[in-house]
Scaffold this active site. Structure first.
Site, PDB file in Angstrom:
ATOM      1  N   ARG A   1       0.828  -1.212   0.000  1.00 36.75           N
ATOM      2  CA  ARG A   1       0.000   0.000   0.000  1.00 36.75           C
ATOM      3  C   ARG A   1       0.854   1.249   0.000  1.00 36.75           C
ATOM      4  NH1 ARG A   1      -1.622   3.302   3.938  1.00 36.75           N
ATOM      5  NH2 ARG A   1      -0.830   1.926   5.589  1.00 36.75           N
TER       6      ARG A   1
ATOM      7  N   CYS B   1       6.033  -7.480   6.398  1.00 36.60           N
ATOM      8  CA  CYS B   1       5.797  -8.482   7.446  1.00 36.60           C
ATOM      9  C   CYS B   1       5.441  -9.835   6.840  1.00 36.60           C
ATOM     10  CB  CYS B   1       4.678  -8.012   8.383  1.00 36.60           C
ATOM     11  SG  CYS B   1       5.154  -6.682   9.509  1.00 36.60           S
TER      12      CYS B   1
ATOM     13  N   HIS C   1       2.465 -10.290  15.227  1.00 34.99           N
ATOM     14  CA  HIS C   1       2.268  -8.846  15.135  1.00 34.99           C
ATOM     15  C   HIS C   1       2.051  -8.267  16.533  1.00 34.99           C
ATOM     16  CE1 HIS C   1       1.414  -8.591  10.630  1.00 34.99           C
ATOM     17  NE2 HIS C   1       2.228  -7.572  10.887  1.00 34.99           N
TER      18      HIS C   1
END
Length: 221
Positions: free
Chosen positions: A94, A147, A173
């Site tokens: 993104r 990630c 996370h």
């Protein structure tokens, strides 16, 4: 002849997206050198850069020959510690990474399978964290940024070794730190000391629980 050292590799990412701090690295480095169940934690910082992060991971795997690998990353907006269930072979950024790259619909590893599952005892981890009063839940999406990129690469490398019992691995996370939430009003956060405590519990469970518990962690959406 002495027994080889038993190591736990714990990775965290450098800050990204103009943020001065990344809790994944702050947690990892706070635990560097900690000994749990006879294993020593080795903390390594990874660049938030597609490709280069995998190169650093490979170097760390070669150096430490760990029996357990846990990669940490930031998920701003999440309320708890979330061990990830699945890594997908997809990079779809993104925002640009720290090297200015922004891949779209690209494989994390060319020719790799569609996905890999974590080999950590996820539900036992969540159970043990909650028993200590630490917010936790199983997550079913690691996103499509760096990630997930490193999670997939890690599991791909462990799978190629052909013996999943030799080295377990997965991705977790963590939420914002309070100072990050102060810059993002309304966002949830968790104190660094609490996150470090959670990772101590998580690592101990991952080292001692061989077979995961069978209980629901499903989601409707």
């Amino acid at each position: 002849m002495s027994e080889p050292a038993v190591n736990v590799l714990l990775t965290g990412f450098e800050p990204f997206d103009k943020d001065p701090v990344n809790p994944s690295w702050e947690v990892a480095r706070a635990l560097d050198g900690w000994v749990c169940e006879g294993a020593t934690v080795r903390a390594v910082q990874l660049p938030c850069v597609f490709g280069k992060a995998i190169e650093q991971l490979d170097a760390a795997l070669l150096q430490w020959q760990p029996t357990l690998v846990i990669s940490l990353g930031l998920a701003g907006g999440r309320v708890d510690i979330t061990p990830e269930r699945v890594a997908i072979n997809m990079d779809d950024a993104r925002i640009p990474d720290n090297g200015g790259q922004q891949p779209v619909d690209a494989p994390a590893v060319s020719g790799g399978p569609a996905a890999y599952f974590s080999t950590l005892p996820l539900k036992a981890i969540v159970r043990d964290l909650r028993a200590q009063g630490l917010p936790a839940s199983v997550s079913n999406t690691a996103g499509t940024f760096v990630c997930n990129h490193i999670f997939y690469a890690l599991m791909h490398r462990l799978a190629k070794r052909g013996d999943p019992s030799r080295t377990r691995g997965g991705f977790v996370h963590v939420p914002y730190l309070p100072e990050q939430a102060a810059r993002n009003p309304g966002a949830p956060s968790m104190a660094l000391a609490t996150q470090v405590q959670a990772l101590r519990v998580l690592i101990e469970t991952a080292l001692t629980v061989k077979n995961d518990v069978r209980e629901t962690a499903g989601q409707l959406h």
